[in-house]
Each structure stands twice: as C-alpha cells, then as structure tokens.
Design a protein around this motif. Structure first.
Motif, PDB file in Angstrom:
ATOM      1  N   TYR A 180     -68.734 -43.819 -53.243  1.00 40.35           N
ATOM      2  CA  TYR A 180     -67.515 -43.047 -53.524  1.00 40.35           C
ATOM      3  C   TYR A 180     -67.497 -41.735 -52.749  1.00 40.35           C
ATOM      4  CZ  TYR A 180     -63.719 -40.854 -56.121  1.00 40.35           C
ATOM      5  OH  TYR A 180     -62.545 -40.237 -56.460  1.00 40.35           O
ATOM      6  N   ASP A 181     -68.681 -41.216 -52.424  1.00 35.95           N
ATOM      7  CA  ASP A 181     -68.770 -39.922 -51.750  1.00 35.95           C
ATOM      8  C   ASP A 181     -68.713 -40.030 -50.230  1.00 35.95           C
ATOM      9  OD1 ASP A 181     -69.047 -38.512 -54.179  1.00 35.95           O
ATOM     10  OD2 ASP A 181     -71.179 -39.025 -54.250  1.00 35.95           O
ATOM     11  N   VAL A 182     -68.687 -41.242 -49.705  1.00 32.69           N
ATOM     12  CA  VAL A 182     -68.600 -41.410 -48.250  1.00 32.69           C
ATOM     13  C   VAL A 182     -67.221 -40.954 -47.783  1.00 32.69           C
ATOM     14  CG1 VAL A 182     -68.629 -43.080 -46.343  1.00 32.69           C
ATOM     15  CG2 VAL A 182     -70.242 -43.320 -48.235  1.00 32.69           C
ATOM     16  N   GLU A 183     -67.172 -40.043 -46.837  1.00 34.19           N
ATOM     17  CA  GLU A 183     -65.906 -39.472 -46.389  1.00 34.19           C
ATOM     18  C   GLU A 183     -65.472 -39.950 -45.018  1.00 34.19           C
ATOM     19  OE1 GLU A 183     -66.343 -35.260 -46.634  1.00 34.19           O
ATOM     20  OE2 GLU A 183     -66.250 -35.228 -48.835  1.00 34.19           O
ATOM     21  N   SER A 184     -66.379 -40.569 -44.252  1.00 32.66           N
ATOM     22  CA  SER A 184     -66.037 -41.022 -42.905  1.00 32.66           C
ATOM     23  C   SER A 184     -67.035 -42.074 -42.459  1.00 32.66           C
ATOM     24  CB  SER A 184     -66.042 -39.849 -41.917  1.00 32.66           C
ATOM     25  OG  SER A 184     -67.344 -39.308 -41.794  1.00 32.66           O
ATOM     26  N   ILE A 185     -66.693 -42.805 -41.394  1.00 29.88           N
ATOM     27  CA  ILE A 185     -67.645 -43.711 -40.763  1.00 29.88           C
ATOM     28  C   ILE A 185     -67.597 -43.459 -39.262  1.00 29.88           C
ATOM     29  CG2 ILE A 185     -67.447 -45.456 -42.569  1.00 29.88           C
ATOM     30  CD1 ILE A 185     -65.788 -47.140 -40.707  1.00 29.88           C
ATOM     31  N   VAL A 186     -68.698 -43.724 -38.596  1.00 35.15           N
ATOM     32  CA  VAL A 186     -68.763 -43.450 -37.166  1.00 35.15           C
ATOM     33  C   VAL A 186     -67.808 -44.379 -36.423  1.00 35.15           C
ATOM     34  CG1 VAL A 186     -71.121 -42.583 -37.244  1.00 35.15           C
ATOM     35  CG2 VAL A 186     -70.717 -45.017 -36.848  1.00 35.15           C
ATOM     36  N   ALA A 187     -67.168 -43.839 -35.386  1.00 32.31           N
ATOM     37  CA  ALA A 187     -66.165 -44.603 -34.651  1.00 32.31           C
ATOM     38  C   ALA A 187     -66.766 -45.845 -34.008  1.00 32.31           C
ATOM     39  CB  ALA A 187     -65.512 -43.714 -33.590  1.00 32.31           C
ATOM     40  N   GLY A 188     -68.038 -45.774 -33.605  1.00 33.99           N
ATOM     41  CA  GLY A 188     -68.672 -46.928 -32.978  1.00 33.99           C
ATOM     42  C   GLY A 188     -68.749 -48.143 -33.886  1.00 33.99           C
ATOM     43  N   THR A 189     -68.895 -47.900 -35.168  1.00 41.56           N
ATOM     44  CA  THR A 189     -68.897 -49.019 -36.121  1.00 41.56           C
ATOM     45  C   THR A 189     -67.553 -49.729 -36.100  1.00 41.56           C
ATOM     46  OG1 THR A 189     -70.500 -47.905 -37.555  1.00 41.56           O
ATOM     47  CG2 THR A 189     -69.163 -49.633 -38.562  1.00 41.56           C
ATOM     48  N   ILE A 190     -66.484 -48.966 -35.986  1.00 42.94           N
ATOM     49  CA  ILE A 190     -65.135 -49.538 -35.972  1.00 42.94           C
ATOM     50  C   ILE A 190     -64.886 -50.313 -34.685  1.00 42.94           C
ATOM     51  CG2 ILE A 190     -62.671 -49.024 -36.113  1.00 42.94           C
ATOM     52  CD1 ILE A 190     -63.469 -46.388 -37.535  1.00 42.94           C
ATOM     53  N   THR A 191     -65.196 -49.700 -33.536  1.00 45.55           N
ATOM     54  CA  THR A 191     -64.919 -50.366 -32.257  1.00 45.55           C
ATOM     55  C   THR A 191     -65.790 -51.606 -32.081  1.00 45.55           C
ATOM     56  OG1 THR A 191     -66.432 -48.855 -31.113  1.00 45.55           O
ATOM     57  CG2 THR A 191     -64.100 -48.275 -31.141  1.00 45.55           C
ATOM     58  N   ASN A 192     -67.062 -51.519 -32.463  1.00 50.13           N
ATOM     59  CA  ASN A 192     -67.928 -52.700 -32.359  1.00 50.13           C
ATOM     60  C   ASN A 192     -67.388 -53.849 -33.193  1.00 50.13           C
ATOM     61  OD1 ASN A 192     -69.665 -51.334 -30.675  1.00 50.13           O
ATOM     62  ND2 ASN A 192     -71.143 -50.823 -32.291  1.00 50.13           N
ATOM     63  N   PHE A 193     -66.937 -53.503 -34.384  1.00 49.39           N
ATOM     64  CA  PHE A 193     -66.373 -54.536 -35.261  1.00 49.39           C
ATOM     65  C   PHE A 193     -65.100 -55.134 -34.670  1.00 49.39           C
ATOM     66  CE2 PHE A 193     -62.882 -55.111 -38.304  1.00 49.39           C
ATOM     67  CZ  PHE A 193     -63.256 -56.344 -38.813  1.00 49.39           C
ATOM     68  N   LEU A 194     -64.156 -54.290 -34.238  1.00 48.23           N
ATOM     69  CA  LEU A 194     -62.873 -54.785 -33.748  1.00 48.23           C
ATOM     70  C   LEU A 194     -63.036 -55.625 -32.483  1.00 48.23           C
ATOM     71  CD1 LEU A 194     -60.555 -51.694 -34.338  1.00 48.23           C
ATOM     72  CD2 LEU A 194     -60.535 -53.863 -35.583  1.00 48.23           C
ATOM     73  N   GLU A 195     -63.917 -55.212 -31.588  1.00 54.48           N
ATOM     74  CA  GLU A 195     -64.127 -55.983 -30.362  1.00 54.48           C
ATOM     75  C   GLU A 195     -64.737 -57.342 -30.674  1.00 54.48           C
ATOM     76  OE1 GLU A 195     -64.567 -52.654 -26.847  1.00 54.48           O
ATOM     77  OE2 GLU A 195     -66.346 -53.073 -28.086  1.00 54.48           O
ATOM     78  N   ARG A 196     -65.621 -57.395 -31.648  1.00 50.71           N
ATOM     79  CA  ARG A 196     -66.213 -58.677 -32.053  1.00 50.71           C
ATOM     80  C   ARG A 196     -65.172 -59.540 -32.778  1.00 50.71           C
ATOM     81  NH1 ARG A 196     -71.225 -60.128 -34.657  1.00 50.71           N
ATOM     82  NH2 ARG A 196     -72.210 -58.437 -33.501  1.00 50.71           N
ATOM     83  N   TYR A 197     -64.439 -58.929 -33.665  1.00 55.01           N
ATOM     84  CA  TYR A 197     -63.507 -59.675 -34.510  1.00 55.01           C
ATOM     85  C   TYR A 197     -62.378 -60.301 -33.696  1.00 55.01           C
ATOM     86  CZ  TYR A 197     -60.455 -60.573 -38.530  1.00 55.01           C
ATOM     87  OH  TYR A 197     -59.660 -61.173 -39.478  1.00 55.01           O
ATOM     88  N   TYR A 198     -61.887 -59.562 -32.693  1.00 54.02           N
ATOM     89  CA  TYR A 198     -60.742 -60.055 -31.931  1.00 54.02           C
ATOM     90  C   TYR A 198     -61.110 -60.658 -30.578  1.00 54.02           C
ATOM     91  CZ  TYR A 198     -57.364 -58.393 -35.301  1.00 54.02           C
ATOM     92  OH  TYR A 198     -56.620 -58.238 -36.451  1.00 54.02           O
ATOM     93  N   GLU A 199     -62.410 -60.942 -30.367  1.00 55.89           N
ATOM     94  CA  GLU A 199     -62.794 -61.558 -29.102  1.00 55.89           C
ATOM     95  C   GLU A 199     -62.231 -62.973 -28.973  1.00 55.89           C
ATOM     96  OE1 GLU A 199     -67.004 -61.680 -28.836  1.00 55.89           O
ATOM     97  OE2 GLU A 199     -67.294 -62.936 -30.628  1.00 55.89           O
ATOM     98  N   VAL A 200     -61.851 -63.581 -30.079  1.00 48.65           N
ATOM     99  CA  VAL A 200     -61.287 -64.933 -30.059  1.00 48.65           C
ATOM    100  C   VAL A 200     -59.887 -64.951 -29.449  1.00 48.65           C
ATOM    101  CG1 VAL A 200     -60.265 -64.774 -32.371  1.00 48.65           C
ATOM    102  CG2 VAL A 200     -60.956 -67.011 -31.470  1.00 48.65           C
ATOM    103  N   LEU A 201     -59.225 -63.786 -29.395  1.00 49.94           N
ATOM    104  CA  LEU A 201     -57.870 -63.700 -28.837  1.00 49.94           C
ATOM    105  C   LEU A 201     -57.928 -63.063 -27.445  1.00 49.94           C
ATOM    106  CD1 LEU A 201     -55.845 -62.443 -31.943  1.00 49.94           C
ATOM    107  CD2 LEU A 201     -55.985 -64.780 -31.063  1.00 49.94           C
TER     108      LEU A 201
END
Length: 226
Positions: A180-201
């Motif tokens: 509950y106290d987490v206020e942010s996540i590192v941008a690299g976690t987001i980009t790594n995820f999105l590039e992996r998730y949408y590599e099928v397209l």
C-alpha cells in the motif's frame, strides 16, 4: 461453478469464451479466433473460464513473467450478474498465480492491468452487463489495489493493423508487505514488460514507440489513485 483452463481452440468451452469476448469487448480488443491457437499452447499464458451448469459465464487470462517478477491480467469477463463470478475469478486467479510464483522465483512485485478510462470508453455497452461497465470495473479494480501509472498510455490494436488504442490506462497493483505504501515503480520495469507483452504484434503505431522511448529516459513512474 468450475474454474477450467483452456489450452486449445478445439476445447468446446473456447468457442463459448470467444463469443463472450466478442459480445463484451470492442473488436480491436479481441484477437481473431484462429490466432488464439499459438497463445493457448504457450504454458505461460493462463486462460481460464468460469463454467456454470455447462455454460461459460466468465473468463480471465493472465500471465507471470518470472524473470521480471511481475504478472499481467489480460482480461476479466463477467458474463452474468448475480452469480458471484467476479470474486470467484479473482480468488482462483490469485491462488493460481501464487502457485506459479512459489514454483518460480518466489517473488511477485505486482500485477499490471489495462483499465478502460470511463470518460473515453463510455459509449461501449460491454454486452449489457452492468458489472462490465467501465465505471464499475474501475472502482472494483481500485478496491483490489490497482493504481494508475502516471503517463499517457497507448497500445497497439489487436487487429495488428498498426492502429493506436488510447481509451485505457495502464495500471499496476503492488504485491507483498508494504504494498500500500509503494508510490512508484521504475520506468524500466514498465518498458521491459510492454516490449515483451506486445512483441507478438509486429505492426505497432508510431505513438507506441514514442511512448516507450519517452519512458526509457523517465524517472520512476508514480502510482496514482484510480
């Protein structure tokens, strides 16, 4: 109600699930029937249906990326009201994910989800089921612990035609002690995820690439209330 995994397009419940998806989601969010064959064979993609008296009344798809220690809720569908489908899917999905985590790295940082912005997607009927209304869904997901990532989000259309879909927010639900106290996540976690998730397209819009490049030089991304 039974929680049943779908592992192929020839599963008799898959046709019901795909028809349910088409009745609930806009067409650009639904992968064509035959194109499901490969994803359903992927052991990392978990597709389950809620079956009540032989009928598919709900469904959910999700995945866990062990190397990144994050999960993703691809979709959740409630096809009928008054059966407790939502809590049923959430409980079984969470139990299944935690089994995957325990068998793998043993750690889950959190779970991504794309959530409709109700002010942009208010024209969709979502199958006429009020539980699928974007205002209701957003409030439910907020109660579960999801928060909006603070950047303008765009994703490629699942038609794979290069169109940009801009009616959703990318959200994240932190897991573990102090979540509950987490206020942010590192941008690299987001980009790594999105590039992996949408590599099928392969056909992604230019807006998506610009978003990724901007994120790569960003500071940690804030988590905002839904």
């Amino acid at each position: 109600m039974d929680y049943i995994r779908i592992t192929g397009i020839n599963d008799p419940y898959f046709r019901q699930m795909h028809d349910l998806m088409k009745s609930v989601f806009p067409s650009e969010e639904v992968l064509e029937y035959n194109l499901w064959a490969e994803p359903l064979n992927d052991p990392g993609i978990r597709v389950f249906v809620a079956v009540h008296e032989g009928e598919v009344v709900g469904a959910t798809e999700y995945r866990y990326y062990e190397d990144m220690k994050v999960a993703m809720t691809d979709f959740t569908i409630i096809g009928r009201e008054g059966l407790g489908i939502g809590p049923f899917l959430v409980k079984n999905r969470t139990d299944d994910i935690m089994l995957l985590v325990k068998a793998g790295s043993g750690e889950l940082l959190g779970m991504f989800a794309e959530i409709y912005n109700p002010y942009l997607a208010q024209d969709y009927s979502f199958g006429g089921v009020k539980a699928m209304d974007p205002f209701v869904r957003r409030e439910v997901l907020a109660h579960l612990g999801y928060r909006k990532l603070d950047f303008p989000y765009v994703h490629p259309s699942w038609h794979n035609d290069g169109a940009a879909v801009q009616e959703l927010d990318l959200c994240f639900m932190p897991f573990g002690e102090g979540a509950y106290d987490v206020e942010s996540i590192v941008a690299g976690t987001i980009t790594n995820f999105l590039e992996r998730y949408y590599e099928v397209l392969p056909n992604k819009p230019e807006q998506w690439y610009r978003m990724i490049e901007k994120l790569k030089v960003s500071d940690p991304v804030r988590l905002l209330p839904l």
